[in-house]
Design a protein around this motif. Sequence first.
Motif, mmCIF file in Angstrom:
data_model
loop_
_atom_site.group_PDB
_atom_site.id
_atom_site.type_symbol
_atom_site.label_atom_id
_atom_site.label_comp_id
_atom_site.label_asym_id
_atom_site.label_seq_id
_atom_site.Cartn_x
_atom_site.Cartn_y
_atom_site.Cartn_z
ATOM 1 N N LEU A 265 0.849 -1.187 0.000
ATOM 2 C CA LEU A 265 0.000 0.000 0.000
ATOM 3 C C LEU A 265 0.888 1.241 0.000
ATOM 4 O O LEU A 265 1.858 1.313 0.755
ATOM 5 C CB LEU A 265 -0.916 0.022 1.227
ATOM 6 N N THR A 266 0.558 2.202 -0.837
ATOM 7 C CA THR A 266 1.321 3.442 -0.902
ATOM 8 C C THR A 266 0.543 4.541 -0.193
ATOM 9 O O THR A 266 -0.555 4.916 -0.622
ATOM 10 C CB THR A 266 1.575 3.850 -2.369
ATOM 11 N N GLU A 268 -0.116 8.314 1.164
ATOM 12 C CA GLU A 268 0.155 9.674 0.714
ATOM 13 C C GLU A 268 0.318 10.616 1.904
ATOM 14 O O GLU A 268 -0.227 10.390 2.981
ATOM 15 C CB GLU A 268 -0.973 10.155 -0.182
ATOM 16 N N ASP A 281 -9.755 9.873 -2.320
ATOM 17 C CA ASP A 281 -9.274 9.168 -3.507
ATOM 18 C C ASP A 281 -8.063 8.269 -3.286
ATOM 19 O O ASP A 281 -7.628 7.594 -4.226
ATOM 20 C CB ASP A 281 -8.919 10.187 -4.603
ATOM 21 N N SER A 282 -7.496 8.249 -2.107
ATOM 22 C CA SER A 282 -6.299 7.449 -1.866
ATOM 23 C C SER A 282 -6.553 5.970 -2.151
ATOM 24 O O SER A 282 -7.509 5.373 -1.629
ATOM 25 C CB SER A 282 -5.859 7.610 -0.405
ATOM 26 N N GLU A 283 -5.698 5.377 -2.979
ATOM 27 C CA GLU A 283 -5.836 3.947 -3.264
ATOM 28 C C GLU A 283 -5.670 3.121 -1.993
ATOM 29 O O GLU A 283 -6.354 2.103 -1.810
ATOM 30 C CB GLU A 283 -4.803 3.520 -4.309
ATOM 31 N N ALA A 284 -4.757 3.536 -1.111
ATOM 32 C CA ALA A 284 -4.541 2.784 0.121
ATOM 33 C C ALA A 284 -5.758 2.861 1.042
ATOM 34 O O ALA A 284 -6.192 1.850 1.609
ATOM 35 C CB ALA A 284 -3.297 3.306 0.830
ATOM 36 N N ASN A 286 -8.786 3.420 0.147
ATOM 37 C CA ASN A 286 -9.906 2.731 -0.485
ATOM 38 C C ASN A 286 -9.713 1.223 -0.591
ATOM 39 O O ASN A 286 -10.653 0.502 -0.938
ATOM 40 C CB ASN A 286 -10.149 3.319 -1.884
ATOM 41 N N ALA A 287 -8.500 0.754 -0.284
ATOM 42 C CA ALA A 287 -8.194 -0.671 -0.469
ATOM 43 C C ALA A 287 -9.111 -1.584 0.342
ATOM 44 O O ALA A 287 -9.491 -2.668 -0.126
ATOM 45 C CB ALA A 287 -6.735 -0.936 -0.102
ATOM 46 N N TRP A 293 -13.238 -6.261 -1.219
ATOM 47 C CA TRP A 293 -11.971 -6.915 -0.879
ATOM 48 C C TRP A 293 -12.167 -8.174 -0.038
ATOM 49 O O TRP A 293 -11.253 -8.991 0.078
ATOM 50 C CB TRP A 293 -11.088 -5.944 -0.091
#
Length: 378
Positions: A265-266, A268, A281-284, A286-287, A293
């Motif tokens: 996970l990246t 920000e 909007d963070s991919e992490a 929202n993971a 999931w």
Amino acid sequence: MSGSRPYTLVAELTYACPLRCVYCSNPVDYGRHADALDTDAWLKVLRDAEDLGVVQLNLTGGEPLLRKDLEALVAEAERLQLYTNLITSGIPATRERLARLRDLGLDNVQISVQDVTAAGADRIAGRHTFERKLRVARWVKELGLPLTLNIVLHRENLGHVEEMIAFAEALDADRLELANTQYLGWALVNRSALLPTAEQLAEAREHAAAARERLKGRMEILFVTPDYYVERPKACMDGWGRRFLLVSPDGLVLPCHLAHTLPGLTWESVRQRPLADIWRDSEALNAFRGEAWMPEPCRSCDRRTVDFGGCRCQAYHLTGSAAATDPTCSLAPHHGLIEAARREAQSAPREPAAAASALLPEASALVYRSARLHPAGE
């Protein structure tokens, strides 16, 4: 994209701390994380968080009183009409500074206490601090601030719950949090020394329930059961990235204290991108929002919108996969890991010998929080 509104901002102002608590929730490699946000950056975080809908601010660490700009942050929180809670060891506090923070708008002080005797408390904290904490707690009440006492429970002090309640009464605490250790961070390193038995928990819970009834209207008492002794997991931080927004000392925007220890996970930083954009909007972030999931048995469980699959950090640090069902759930494929830990606790001594309980780190088998020590092998 998240449709959730964060209600609480957990501002981890620093990982620095005068204590060495063996159950600290800071990451075991915290020494690698600098205090990267200056005063202006934190003030912007507060303003941006309030714009997102945050109404409560927890100032924590490490030890937030080590920040010289704490007054500026409290004053800004007051301007933004945020309810502000200072979570502190109490050790760096002075009466004058607490009075100044009160006058600037601080709403509540939460002081950590490790036990009700100096020997027991100092052993867990790794420093001689007990008497100092008592003075600070009294100052808080003298200054008219609400006082929360937080006592983390484990094998060595669970038998002292009655004394803890009397201790809180004597200090005229407004709230007592009897929070059983959650086994992540340094607590996971020390799990074999700290995890209690089911019998210890049941006895302590009975004492807490009786006191809660007796002190109703005078002092709020909270008893938090450790995840290892529940049949179904709790909703960690009310669910990943739903209601809690955490900003770490290095500026990372996280759903909880240890999320940045998860691989793949990246995360920000508020130094590079607006907080609102990261939250939405963070991919992490929202993971692990929503249900897409989830593996079985979570995916078809009727509690999936109640516990949200449990704790992702616990899942990773016990199973190696952040997407696994939290092993504390009795339905989890890896629940045997929890059962094995319970069996180990059942066969371990309840408390250290009287002589050993007075020992400080140099003569103890406990692993103490240290910026130079990385038990996970980092």
